[in-house]
Design a protein around this motif. Structure first.
Motif, mmCIF file in Angstrom:
data_model
loop_
_atom_site.group_PDB
_atom_site.id
_atom_site.type_symbol
_atom_site.label_atom_id
_atom_site.label_comp_id
_atom_site.label_asym_id
_atom_site.label_seq_id
_atom_site.Cartn_x
_atom_site.Cartn_y
_atom_site.Cartn_z
ATOM 1 N N LEU A 166 40.867 48.061 38.701
ATOM 2 C CA LEU A 166 42.300 48.077 38.993
ATOM 3 C C LEU A 166 42.857 46.655 39.069
ATOM 4 C CD1 LEU A 166 42.642 50.955 41.612
ATOM 5 C CD2 LEU A 166 43.417 50.922 39.255
ATOM 6 N N GLY A 167 42.054 45.733 39.560
ATOM 7 C CA GLY A 167 42.491 44.343 39.598
ATOM 8 C C GLY A 167 42.672 43.773 38.200
ATOM 9 N N LYS A 168 41.751 44.136 37.296
ATOM 10 C CA LYS A 168 41.875 43.684 35.908
ATOM 11 C C LYS A 168 43.112 44.293 35.238
ATOM 12 C CE LYS A 168 36.974 42.873 35.221
ATOM 13 N NZ LYS A 168 35.743 43.295 34.529
ATOM 14 N N LEU A 169 43.341 45.584 35.517
ATOM 15 C CA LEU A 169 44.539 46.225 34.963
ATOM 16 C C LEU A 169 45.816 45.592 35.510
ATOM 17 C CD1 LEU A 169 43.739 50.047 34.818
ATOM 18 C CD2 LEU A 169 44.269 48.519 32.927
ATOM 19 N N THR A 170 45.789 45.230 36.783
ATOM 20 C CA THR A 170 46.947 44.576 37.376
ATOM 21 C C THR A 170 47.241 43.260 36.672
ATOM 22 O OG1 THR A 170 46.433 45.575 39.511
ATOM 23 C CG2 THR A 170 47.944 43.719 39.531
ATOM 24 N N TRP A 171 46.191 42.463 36.431
ATOM 25 C CA TRP A 171 46.374 41.205 35.714
ATOM 26 C C TRP A 171 46.891 41.454 34.298
ATOM 27 C CZ3 TRP A 171 46.775 36.264 36.832
ATOM 28 C CH2 TRP A 171 46.338 35.834 38.079
ATOM 29 N N LEU A 172 46.329 42.446 33.620
ATOM 30 C CA LEU A 172 46.737 42.749 32.252
ATOM 31 C C LEU A 172 48.203 43.167 32.194
ATOM 32 C CD1 LEU A 172 45.792 43.302 29.261
ATOM 33 C CD2 LEU A 172 45.570 45.673 30.004
ATOM 34 N N PHE A 173 48.589 44.103 33.063
ATOM 35 C CA PHE A 173 49.984 44.549 33.077
ATOM 36 C C PHE A 173 50.922 43.433 33.540
ATOM 37 C CE2 PHE A 173 48.381 49.106 33.612
ATOM 38 C CZ PHE A 173 48.545 49.383 32.264
ATOM 39 N N GLY A 174 50.468 42.597 34.456
ATOM 40 C CA GLY A 174 51.299 41.481 34.912
ATOM 41 C C GLY A 174 51.570 40.483 33.803
ATOM 42 N N VAL A 175 50.529 40.132 33.053
ATOM 43 C CA VAL A 175 50.704 39.195 31.930
ATOM 44 C C VAL A 175 51.583 39.818 30.853
ATOM 45 C CG1 VAL A 175 49.461 38.032 30.071
ATOM 46 C CG2 VAL A 175 48.587 37.925 32.398
ATOM 47 N N ALA A 176 51.351 41.102 30.547
ATOM 48 C CA ALA A 176 52.173 41.779 29.549
ATOM 49 C C ALA A 176 53.633 41.864 29.999
ATOM 50 C CB ALA A 176 51.620 43.179 29.278
#
Length: 116
Positions: free
Chosen positions: A48-58
């Motif tokens: 979930l932390g990785k997804l948060t970073w991915l969605f945040g950058v996107a």
């Protein structure tokens, strides 16, 4: 093009909100409390932390893209430049005192009584 980027931006925003809400609360908001120190290491980042970073950058990338597209499509003029604004016609006010309410005398202004 702008509508497509805006749609992707909204989808990413909702996904980012959902991923953040699914994460476990670690307490100590804003880094306050929670112990810690030199002996405690940070755990590995979760999925979930990785997804948060991915969605945040996107989200940031689509925000910058929307800003660039909006600036490219903008003109140097104002929104009101395209309208035909004319001032309202002037009206003349009569010189006599016909605009004042009628006087009834020296009686105070009170509403009529209910029993009248």
């Amino acid at each position: 093009m702008e509508n497509i980027v805006l749609t992707v931006h909204l989808i990413i925003a909702f996904c980012l909100i959902g991923v953040v809400l699914f994460q476990r609360s670690e307490g100590g908001g804003l880094g306050i409390g929670g112990g810690g120190g030199a002996t405690s290491g940070r755990p590995a980042i979760s999925a979930l932390g990785k997804l948060t970073w991915l969605f945040g950058v996107a989200f940031v990338i689509t925000s910058v893209t929307l800003t660039i597209l909006a600036a490219r499509n903008a003109t140097g003029g104002s929104v009101l430049d395209g309208t035909d604004l004319t001032p309202p016609p002037t009206t003349t006010v009569p010189a006599d005192d016909n605009l004042l309410p009628p006087t009834i005398g020296d009686a105070p202004l009170v509403p009529p009584r209910a029993d009248d």
